[in-house]
Design a protein around this motif. Sequence first.
Motif, short mmCIF file in Angstrom:
data_model
loop_
_atom_site.label_atom_id
_atom_site.label_comp_id
_atom_site.label_asym_id
_atom_site.label_seq_id
_atom_site.Cartn_x
_atom_site.Cartn_y
_atom_site.Cartn_z
N CYS A 5 12.30 17.93 -8.22
CA CYS A 5 12.67 16.53 -7.93
C CYS A 5 13.25 15.78 -9.12
O CYS A 5 13.60 14.60 -8.98
CB CYS A 5 11.45 15.77 -7.41
SG CYS A 5 10.70 16.49 -5.93
N ARG A 6 13.32 16.41 -10.28
CA ARG A 6 13.86 15.76 -11.47
C ARG A 6 13.13 14.48 -11.83
O ARG A 6 13.75 13.47 -12.20
CB ARG A 6 15.36 15.48 -11.29
CG ARG A 6 16.21 16.72 -11.21
CD ARG A 6 16.12 17.50 -12.50
NE ARG A 6 16.74 18.82 -12.39
CZ ARG A 6 16.75 19.72 -13.37
NH1 ARG A 6 16.14 19.44 -14.50
NH2 ARG A 6 17.31 20.89 -13.20
N CYS A 7 11.82 14.50 -11.72
CA CYS A 7 11.01 13.36 -12.15
C CYS A 7 9.60 13.85 -12.42
O CYS A 7 9.23 14.97 -12.07
CB CYS A 7 10.99 12.25 -11.09
SG CYS A 7 10.17 12.70 -9.55
N PRO A 51 0.80 -1.24 0.00
CA PRO A 51 0.00 0.00 0.00
C PRO A 51 0.83 1.28 0.00
O PRO A 51 0.29 2.35 -0.30
CB PRO A 51 -0.83 -0.12 1.29
CG PRO A 51 -0.96 -1.59 1.51
CD PRO A 51 0.36 -2.16 1.07
N LEU A 52 2.13 1.17 0.32
CA LEU A 52 2.97 2.37 0.28
C LEU A 52 3.11 2.92 -1.14
O LEU A 52 3.48 4.09 -1.32
CB LEU A 52 4.36 2.05 0.84
CG LEU A 52 4.41 1.70 2.34
CD1 LEU A 52 5.82 1.32 2.75
CD2 LEU A 52 3.90 2.86 3.18
N LEU A 53 2.80 2.09 -2.14
CA LEU A 53 2.81 2.59 -3.52
C LEU A 53 1.77 3.69 -3.72
O LEU A 53 1.87 4.50 -4.64
CB LEU A 53 2.54 1.44 -4.50
CG LEU A 53 3.65 0.40 -4.65
CD1 LEU A 53 3.17 -0.77 -5.48
CD2 LEU A 53 4.89 1.03 -5.27
N GLY A 54 0.76 3.69 -2.86
CA GLY A 54 -0.27 4.73 -2.95
C GLY A 54 0.27 6.12 -2.72
O GLY A 54 -0.36 7.11 -3.10
N GLN A 55 1.44 6.24 -2.10
CA GLN A 55 2.04 7.55 -1.89
C GLN A 55 2.42 8.21 -3.21
O GLN A 55 2.58 9.43 -3.28
CB GLN A 55 3.27 7.43 -0.99
CG GLN A 55 2.94 6.95 0.41
CD GLN A 55 4.16 6.98 1.33
OE1 GLN A 55 5.14 7.65 1.05
NE2 GLN A 55 4.09 6.25 2.43
N PRO A 109 10.60 11.35 -0.68
CA PRO A 109 11.00 12.43 0.24
C PRO A 109 11.00 13.80 -0.42
O PRO A 109 10.57 14.79 0.17
CB PRO A 109 12.40 12.00 0.69
CG PRO A 109 12.42 10.53 0.53
CD PRO A 109 11.59 10.26 -0.69
N CYS A 110 11.48 13.85 -1.67
CA CYS A 110 11.48 15.12 -2.40
C CYS A 110 10.06 15.57 -2.70
O CYS A 110 9.74 16.76 -2.57
CB CYS A 110 12.28 14.96 -3.70
SG CYS A 110 12.35 16.47 -4.70
N LEU A 111 9.18 14.64 -3.09
CA LEU A 111 7.79 14.99 -3.37
C LEU A 111 7.09 15.49 -2.12
O LEU A 111 6.28 16.43 -2.17
CB LEU A 111 7.05 13.79 -3.94
CG LEU A 111 7.48 13.32 -5.34
CD1 LEU A 111 6.73 12.05 -5.72
CD2 LEU A 111 7.23 14.41 -6.38
N ALA A 112 7.40 14.87 -0.98
CA ALA A 112 6.80 15.31 0.28
C ALA A 112 7.24 16.74 0.62
O ALA A 112 6.42 17.57 1.04
CB ALA A 112 7.17 14.36 1.40
N GLU A 126 -0.93 10.69 1.44
CA GLU A 126 -0.24 9.54 2.01
C GLU A 126 1.26 9.78 2.20
O GLU A 126 1.96 8.95 2.75
CB GLU A 126 -0.43 8.32 1.09
CG GLU A 126 -1.88 7.94 0.84
CD GLU A 126 -2.51 7.31 2.07
OE1 GLU A 126 -1.79 6.66 2.84
OE2 GLU A 126 -3.73 7.48 2.25
N LEU A 127 1.77 10.90 1.71
CA LEU A 127 3.21 11.14 1.73
C LEU A 127 3.74 11.25 3.16
O LEU A 127 3.08 11.76 4.06
CB LEU A 127 3.54 12.43 0.97
CG LEU A 127 3.40 12.35 -0.55
CD1 LEU A 127 3.59 13.72 -1.17
CD2 LEU A 127 4.41 11.37 -1.13
N GLY A 128 4.96 10.75 3.34
CA GLY A 128 5.65 10.91 4.62
C GLY A 128 5.43 9.80 5.61
O GLY A 128 5.94 9.85 6.73
N LYS A 129 4.68 8.76 5.25
CA LYS A 129 4.39 7.68 6.18
C LYS A 129 5.30 6.49 5.93
O LYS A 129 5.53 6.10 4.79
CB LYS A 129 2.92 7.26 6.06
CG LYS A 129 1.93 8.38 6.39
CD LYS A 129 0.50 7.90 6.23
CE LYS A 129 -0.49 9.03 6.56
NZ LYS A 129 -1.89 8.58 6.38
#
Length: 474
Positions: free
Chosen positions: A337-339, A126-130, A361-364, A136-139
């Motif tokens: 974030c270069r993506c 489920p972490l792919l949901g981030q 981490p960069c997206l968060a 969901e970010l940061g968990k």
Amino acid sequence: MVALPLQSAVRQTIGEFSENSSIHGVRYIGEHGRRWIERLLWIVTEVVCLAGAVYMMLYLLYKFQGNPTMTRVESAFYEVANVPFPAVTVCNANRIFHSKARRLVDRIKIPESLMMSQHDVMRLLPLLGQLLSSAELGKNIAGRARLDTILKYNNLTPEAVLKEVGQTCSELLERCSWEGHAVECATIFSTTMTFLGFCCSFNSDVDFSLAVQPSKPKSSPLKTPFFGYPLGLTVLLHANTEDYYWGPFASGGVLCAVHDSGEMTTERTPQSMISIGRESMVQVVPSTRNASPSLRDVTPQRRRCLFEDENPVSDSEPYSYDTCATECEANRVWKACRCRPLNFPRMAGPRGTLCGLDKLPCLAKYNEEEHDAMVKNQVKGDQLPSNPGDADQLSEDITQACGCMAQCNSVDYAIETTTANFGSAGSVRRNFYKNLNATDRCLLHVYFDTHTSVLLVNDLVSNTVQLMYVHIST
């Protein structure tokens, strides 16, 4: 001696003009037999009216300089047969199915250094949901790193995993009907990318899950002269809630989004959650906005809109506000974030590199900075400008993401949803409902609510005033 005949001639001319003038009130000023008090009252009245006319002209000029365009209702009875039917995108609220996730975990290899079991990997999926939901970010940062290691060890990408453990269109769509005729769902629906990941879309011109679109002749927008739910789009959806494992919503069901056929489904798109065991009527209320050709004589900065052939991003694709805003957001993420976010339209080349778990981490950090900037720049009520021109500019600055302007020509789709319990359809005589299984399913109808719609026209203020003058004169 010369002044007396001249004065007499002037009086005679004014008198004749007053008697024959069609301007209301002027004839009473120079009419013979009127008392001086009457003449004075009429003079004051005419001066006040003239001052009011001058004031209105100056005010109109002031508004024209600040915003030279005006929107007027051209018709409230514009036939929906002239309006493109919207694209309809359906997404299962559940993004990871337990049985598919189990089959995936059973076949992957786990590095011995991680000392993890298959059950542990299942808990990490489920972490792919981030990658799909910023909420969901940061968990579970440590678990995220372990899952990233496992996927790379098996040469798997998050995109491939999410597609494998999600529901396919053939599994979600069981029966389809268009304009009252049963059709194969696979012939009218296709897989596309949305803000929730891979979903199924009807009447969509673009597959946003592909970086390069297949070459095919451009088709005209799908239109229908019909209205009412029996003659719109009807879909029987099997959500398979018993196999739910993870989704970004607290409830189960199918998300239905209604949008332009050339635009991607985003969080801004009008949408409705279709609950399991319910029959949902999604009434589409279209509103067409056309621009007068005279608007092209005004710069985009002054008219505050762009025509289809004025796309600042691509010369080959027609301009769309939502597409422009989405692309600008993707560019900001790339700079940080270069993506490119996983749930954004695909792009070829280096700038199309998708964000992986290692970029979370960069997206968060990016999302946190964007949120803080929005809060900091939020305008309070007591800081709103009183000047109409400044207020229009402020509204433009707030609502136009990345400088993207509104479309001069567009069709907006508002939706109204009503639902009822969905059970046995034995009393319905249509073939579509024959031997229909309603267990763990929902029925969706999307249709125009009536045969007419509203047609708006964006025009120059000066042209609108001319039309008003002609209308009043006739």
